[in-house]
Motif scaffolding. Structure first.
Motif, PDB file in Angstrom:
ATOM      1  N   HIS A 118      15.250  93.611  43.527  1.00 39.42           N
ATOM      2  CA  HIS A 118      15.214  92.179  43.257  1.00 39.42           C
ATOM      3  C   HIS A 118      14.837  91.522  44.584  1.00 39.42           C
ATOM      4  CE1 HIS A 118      17.872  92.383  39.384  1.00 39.42           C
ATOM      5  NE2 HIS A 118      16.986  93.333  39.433  1.00 39.42           N
ATOM      6  N   ALA A 120      17.057  91.672  47.300  1.00 37.61           N
ATOM      7  CA  ALA A 120      18.020  92.104  48.309  1.00 37.61           C
ATOM      8  C   ALA A 120      17.387  92.790  49.512  1.00 37.61           C
ATOM      9  CB  ALA A 120      19.060  93.031  47.676  1.00 37.61           C
ATOM     10  N   TRP A 121      16.221  93.375  49.346  1.00 39.61           N
ATOM     11  CA  TRP A 121      15.538  93.963  50.493  1.00 39.61           C
ATOM     12  C   TRP A 121      14.044  93.698  50.356  1.00 39.61           C
ATOM     13  CZ3 TRP A 121      17.519  96.984  46.512  1.00 39.61           C
ATOM     14  CH2 TRP A 121      16.661  97.886  45.894  1.00 39.61           C
ATOM     15  N   TRP A 125       9.862  97.539  52.549  1.00 37.02           N
ATOM     16  CA  TRP A 125      10.903  98.437  53.068  1.00 37.02           C
ATOM     17  C   TRP A 125      11.330  99.365  51.937  1.00 37.02           C
ATOM     18  CZ3 TRP A 125      16.139  99.450  52.107  1.00 37.02           C
ATOM     19  CH2 TRP A 125      16.787 100.209  53.102  1.00 37.02           C
ATOM     20  N   PRO A 135      17.987  98.171  57.184  1.00 39.94           N
ATOM     21  CA  PRO A 135      17.351  96.888  56.897  1.00 39.94           C
ATOM     22  C   PRO A 135      18.010  95.766  57.687  1.00 39.94           C
ATOM     23  CG  PRO A 135      18.757  97.554  55.087  1.00 39.94           C
ATOM     24  CD  PRO A 135      18.766  98.680  56.067  1.00 39.94           C
ATOM     25  N   TYR A 191      20.559  95.031  38.296  1.00 40.17           N
ATOM     26  CA  TYR A 191      21.629  94.259  38.949  1.00 40.17           C
ATOM     27  C   TYR A 191      22.717  95.154  39.531  1.00 40.17           C
ATOM     28  CZ  TYR A 191      19.612  89.953  37.222  1.00 40.17           C
ATOM     29  OH  TYR A 191      18.771  88.907  37.007  1.00 40.17           O
ATOM     30  N   THR A 192      22.950  96.321  38.917  1.00 37.19           N
ATOM     31  CA  THR A 192      24.020  97.180  39.443  1.00 37.19           C
ATOM     32  C   THR A 192      23.456  98.277  40.357  1.00 37.19           C
ATOM     33  OG1 THR A 192      24.060  98.777  37.627  1.00 37.19           O
ATOM     34  CG2 THR A 192      25.379  96.798  37.355  1.00 37.19           C
ATOM     35  N   HIS A 193      22.232  98.096  40.817  1.00 41.65           N
ATOM     36  CA  HIS A 193      21.674  99.084  41.756  1.00 41.65           C
ATOM     37  C   HIS A 193      22.540  99.114  43.013  1.00 41.65           C
ATOM     38  CE1 HIS A 193      18.814 101.579  43.870  1.00 41.65           C
ATOM     39  NE2 HIS A 193      18.848 100.741  44.877  1.00 41.65           N
ATOM     40  N   LYS A 194      23.100 100.293  43.312  1.00 44.24           N
ATOM     41  CA  LYS A 194      23.977 100.381  44.480  1.00 44.24           C
ATOM     42  C   LYS A 194      23.551 101.487  45.423  1.00 44.24           C
ATOM     43  CE  LYS A 194      27.333 101.765  40.971  1.00 44.24           C
ATOM     44  NZ  LYS A 194      26.771 101.051  39.828  1.00 44.24           N
ATOM     45  N   GLY A 195      22.286 101.916  45.321  1.00 42.32           N
ATOM     46  CA  GLY A 195      21.763 102.869  46.296  1.00 42.32           C
ATOM     47  C   GLY A 195      22.328 104.265  46.171  1.00 42.32           C
TER      48      GLY A 195
ATOM     49  N   GLY B  51      28.935  95.454  39.804  1.00 45.61           N
ATOM     50  CA  GLY B  51      28.177  96.638  40.224  1.00 45.61           C
ATOM     51  C   GLY B  51      28.909  97.946  39.965  1.00 45.61           C
ATOM     52  N   SER B  52      29.895  97.926  39.078  1.00 43.43           N
ATOM     53  CA  SER B  52      30.716  99.124  38.857  1.00 43.43           C
ATOM     54  C   SER B  52      29.920 100.216  38.142  1.00 43.43           C
ATOM     55  CB  SER B  52      31.938  98.770  38.018  1.00 43.43           C
ATOM     56  OG  SER B  52      31.643  98.891  36.643  1.00 43.43           O
ATOM     57  N   SER B  94      27.291  94.774  44.286  1.00 39.40           N
ATOM     58  CA  SER B  94      25.903  95.123  44.595  1.00 39.40           C
ATOM     59  C   SER B  94      25.228  93.883  45.171  1.00 39.40           C
ATOM     60  CB  SER B  94      25.176  95.589  43.339  1.00 39.40           C
ATOM     61  OG  SER B  94      24.884  94.496  42.513  1.00 39.40           O
ATOM     62  N   ARG B  95      24.259  94.086  46.052  1.00 35.72           N
ATOM     63  CA  ARG B  95      23.577  92.916  46.631  1.00 35.72           C
ATOM     64  C   ARG B  95      22.884  92.113  45.539  1.00 35.72           C
ATOM     65  NH1 ARG B  95      23.390  92.868  52.396  1.00 35.72           N
ATOM     66  NH2 ARG B  95      24.361  94.760  53.174  1.00 35.72           N
ATOM     67  N   HIS B  96      22.499  92.787  44.480  1.00 32.11           N
ATOM     68  CA  HIS B  96      21.831  92.075  43.386  1.00 32.11           C
ATOM     69  C   HIS B  96      22.787  91.236  42.550  1.00 32.11           C
ATOM     70  CE1 HIS B  96      18.239  95.105  43.495  1.00 32.11           C
ATOM     71  NE2 HIS B  96      18.210  94.215  44.469  1.00 32.11           N
ATOM     72  N   MET B  97      24.090  91.491  42.681  1.00 28.66           N
ATOM     73  CA  MET B  97      25.071  90.708  41.911  1.00 28.66           C
ATOM     74  C   MET B  97      25.803  89.693  42.780  1.00 28.66           C
ATOM     75  SD  MET B  97      25.199  90.984  38.703  1.00 28.66           S
ATOM     76  CE  MET B  97      26.820  90.321  38.281  1.00 28.66           C
ATOM     77  N   GLU B  98      25.496  89.670  44.056  1.00 23.29           N
ATOM     78  CA  GLU B  98      26.262  88.835  44.978  1.00 23.29           C
ATOM     79  C   GLU B  98      26.191  87.353  44.586  1.00 23.29           C
ATOM     80  OE1 GLU B  98      25.248  89.705  48.990  1.00 23.29           O
ATOM     81  OE2 GLU B  98      26.673  88.248  49.811  1.00 23.29           O
ATOM     82  N   SER B 130      25.915  99.532  51.872  1.00 23.31           N
ATOM     83  CA  SER B 130      24.567 100.059  52.107  1.00 23.31           C
ATOM     84  C   SER B 130      23.542  98.947  51.940  1.00 23.31           C
ATOM     85  CB  SER B 130      24.263 101.172  51.104  1.00 23.31           C
ATOM     86  OG  SER B 130      24.098 100.625  49.807  1.00 23.31           O
ATOM     87  N   TYR B 131      22.270  99.330  51.956  1.00 22.58           N
ATOM     88  CA  TYR B 131      21.200  98.357  51.726  1.00 22.58           C
ATOM     89  C   TYR B 131      21.353  97.687  50.361  1.00 22.58           C
ATOM     90  CZ  TYR B 131      18.921 101.452  48.358  1.00 22.58           C
ATOM     91  OH  TYR B 131      18.651 102.211  47.250  1.00 22.58           O
ATOM     92  N   ALA B 132      22.102  98.347  49.442  1.00 20.60           N
ATOM     93  CA  ALA B 132      22.192  97.844  48.076  1.00 20.60           C
ATOM     94  C   ALA B 132      23.587  97.357  47.716  1.00 20.60           C
ATOM     95  CB  ALA B 132      21.770  98.936  47.096  1.00 20.60           C
ATOM     96  N   SER B 133      24.584  97.674  48.555  1.00 21.06           N
ATOM     97  CA  SER B 133      25.973  97.379  48.197  1.00 21.06           C
ATOM     98  C   SER B 133      26.678  96.638  49.326  1.00 21.06           C
ATOM     99  CB  SER B 133      26.715  98.694  47.904  1.00 21.06           C
ATOM    100  OG  SER B 133      28.108  98.470  47.880  1.00 21.06           O
TER     101      SER B 133
END
Lengths: 512, 173
Positions: A118, A120-121, A125, A135, A191-195, B51-52, B94-98, B130-133
């Motif tokens: 989305h 977030a980065w 990258w 990042p 949305y729940t992407h957490k790497g 983000g669970s 998650s950064r996408h849910m922030e 992380s980059y995503a969390s």
């Protein structure tokens, strides 16, 4: 012409699997042959190989009559690109976009929009590149996404999510409607992407099982088993028979628990709260027995590399055994009530239909595919131990609607109860865990397990020091989310929750 | 219809007694006395999965089953943050849910509480930062009570919720 399946060289492991290397120039023709041969695309991912063999690699996992076949394509560092494959395998479209977001390996001619990324980065990258610097800190910013607009008199849009009106995972649905009728649904996930794939690379091969179990919590046993299967393939080791039977017991109980939960929720979404109360009561009984027998209601860490974490004693065996027949009686009684309920059947029948032809074209998998006339079930097609001794009955319905997905769940529930009885009755004696020899670092290992939602795949590569080099977990939701967009066309907006629940796809397993 | 009624009669009431509150679950900040006085034990909860892995959601669903019978205690899940007193958040954020999480929190009327549920919500869990969390919920919005577990059992979740609504007794309200 030689069958494209013939060129795969076998990989060791519990499911029949093969591996082949392709030149980028032959990928299109190869995929055309694979499609003509009836192979389905199970997963697509990319990896950074600049530190090893040079350039990047695209990986495609196919499922055909011989099993799981993985093709690897070498891509040059200067131009990590390959031709779009989504016209041959529609399910490839989002996987290609995800691979592009995470590694920068692009499909030429494919949908250029991001999928898992989305805001977030930054777009230049790539988290799964081995030399990706940390990042720069980034303030959260809203995403601008180019939804496909539907034009016409009286057409309006309804945006839903990412936060939904219930206890549900987050995702965004964009409906284009006329009056109550849905013309188009476009999903926006990630949305729940957490790497998770990146996180795997910081873990040891043994620790990886814990993370695998948490890719999608509702399928923890299936993921943990698939991961361990992949690792055991790398180590050329088979867990003791008793451990394999206990793994299957847990996976079948996971199927039972999820099907019970869904059957209740489907009744509730059709206005029959009685169903939710009754089925959630039965599900609770299954979870409590899990706690007694496996140490937790959701024993995420019971399946471990080499076997299972602990044995079942006589009292625990008894707890599980005595539960099965009463549970079957109760579920039968409830099925009769569902079947006889005119209002419920009126909502279920004809709602959210995916025809068998569309299911084939979209490459639908698992439970939803079997409700649309498809027959694939890893437990029947490539039965690893103990399924090779259990003769799993294949469940199929033709309707393709909510009613058919309800019927598949009921039939699979009773079949899994039968399997649990058979497993407990014939549980072999012996150890429950084997030592793991060092893992091979020169080839991938694959694991595939028919979870309650469909086939769960884990592809694993080991580094030289007992660490994970690359791990790609694939959820069946990848194939089935796009089908939901088709299933709702022409239905009314208030039927969407019911249709959505009848698929009950994973957000976390998809977003990773 | 008869079969439905007979099934209801056959099963009867299976609901069990709720657990006792546990002040140890509370984070450092004191809960204001008047909040507890206003709400008593009636509470509206808005749940947000930030983000669970969806494991926590399974157990939160279980709170509504007849054994735990959350609604029987005067506590219910609501669809809008505008109707909510308590935000129940799962997952590493998650950064996408922030942004969505912050907006949900801001949309709630005062006074309001937040529970972070599950190991990930409490400390980032296995996913970490992380980059995503972003990791724990408390890094993004203020948290009153944390309920660890992977996933936390319904009784643990219930104890966490009751710890909040029993603040009146502890603070002398």
């Amino acid at each position: 012409m030689v069958s494209s399946a013939a060129r795969f060289s076998p990989l060791p492991g519990a499911v029949p699997a093969g591996l082949t290397d392709l030149e980028a120039g032959e990928l299109r023709a190869f995929c055309e042959r694979r499609r003509a041969e009836g192979a389905s695309l199970m997963a697509l991912w990319a990896s950074d190989e600049r530190d090893r063999v040079g350039g990047f690699r695209l990986h495609l996992a196919f499922l055909d009559d011989r099993g799981l076949q993985v093709a690897r394509v070498a891509l040059a560092e200067s131009a990590p690109e390959y031709p779009d494959l989504s016209d041959l395998f529609p399910a490839a479209a989002r996987m290609q976009r995800a691979a592009s977001d995470l590694t920068g390996v692009r499909a030429l001619g494919g949908d250029p929009r991001p999928w898992l990324r989305h805001a977030a980065w930054p777009a230049d990258w790539f988290p799964l590149r081995r030399d990706a610097p940390a990042p720069a800190p980034r303030e959260p910013q809203p995403e601008v996404y180019d939804f496909v607009a539907v034009a016409g008199d009286g057409v309006h849009e309804i945006p839903v999510g990412p936060v939904h009106a219930g206890i549900i995972e987050p995702g965004h649905f964009r409906f284009s409607v006329v009056g109550e009728k849905v013309l188009r649904l476009e999903e926006r996930l990630g949305y729940t992407h957490k790497g998770i794939e990146k996180r795997f690379e910081s873990l040891s091969l043994t620790e990886g099982a814990r993370l695998a179990a948490r890719v999608s919590g509702d399928s923890a046993a299936a993921y943990a088993w698939a991961y361990c299967m992949a690792l055991e393939s790398l180590c050329r080791v088979a867990p003791p028979p008793r451990a394999l039977w206990l793994r299957a017991l847990l996976v079948e109980r996971e199927r039972i628990a999820n099907h019970l939960g869904d059957l209740g929720a489907l009744g509730n979404d059709a206005g029959f709260a009685f169903g939710l109360a009754q089925f959630s009561r039965l599900k609770e009984q299954v979870l409590r027995a899990n706690h007694a027998a496996f140490g937790a209601r959701y024993p995420f860490d019971y399946i471990v590399p080499g076997g299972v974490a602990r044995d079942l004693d006589e009292a625990q065996w008894q707890t599980l055994w005595t539960q099965l027949l009463p549970l079957q009686d109760e579920a039968r009684r409830l099925r009769a009530i569902y079947d006889d309920h005119g209002g419920l059947q009126d909502r279920f029948t004809g709602c959210g239909r995916i025809s068998p032809e569309l299911a084939v074209r979209l490459g639908l998998v698992g439970l939803a595919a079997r409700a649309s006339g498809q027959t694939r079930d890893l437990r029947c097609d490539f039965p690893c131990a103990p399924y090779d001794r259990l003769a799993v009955n294949r469940i199929t319905h033709l309707g393709g609607d909510v009613a058919a997905r309800v019927a598949v769940r009921f039939d699979e529930l009773f079949e899994s109860l039968r399997l649990c009885r058979a497993i407990l009755e014939h549980l072999p004696d012996g150890a429950v865990r084997a030592e793991l020899p060092p893992a091979a670092t020169d080839r991938p290992g694959c694991g595939a397990v028919e979870g309650w939602r469909g086939p769960v795949l884990v592809a694993l590569e080991a580094g030289p020091d007992g660490r994970i080099r690359r791990c790609h977990p694939h959820d069946p939701s990848w194939q089935n989310w796009p089908a939901l967009e088709y299933a709702v066309i022409g239905n009314i907006v208030p039927d969407f929750p019911l249709i959505n629940k009848s698929f009950n796809l994973s957000y976390s397993g998809h977003d990773r | 219809m008869l079969k439905t009624l007979m099934q209801i009669g056959r099963v009867g009431v299976v609901s069990e007694a709720p657990p006792a509150p546990d002040p140890a679950l509370r984070l450092a900040q004191a809960l204001r006395k008047e909040i507890a006085r206003v709400f008593g034990r009636a509470l509206a909860i808005r749940q947000v999965d930030a983000g669970s892995c969806n494991g926590c959601e399974l157990e939160i669903h279980a709170l509504n089953n007849p054994y735990y019978n959350l609604e029987g205690l005067g506590i219910k899940f609501v669809a809008s943050p505008r109707h909510a007193d308590l935000l129940l958040v799962t997952g590493p954020v998650s950064r996408h849910m922030e942004i969505a999480l912050k907006r949900t929190y801001e949309a709630m009327p005062e006074p309001k509480w937040v529970i972070a549920a599950g190991d990930c919500g409490c400390n980032g869990g296995i996913f970490g930062e992380s980059y995503a969390s972003r990791g724990p919920v408390a890094r993004v919005i203020p948290v009153d009570v944390q309920v660890p577990g992977c996933p936390p059992e319904p009784l643990a979740l219930l104890r966490g919720i009751l710890t909040l609504v029993s603040a009146a007794a502890d603070t002398g309200g």
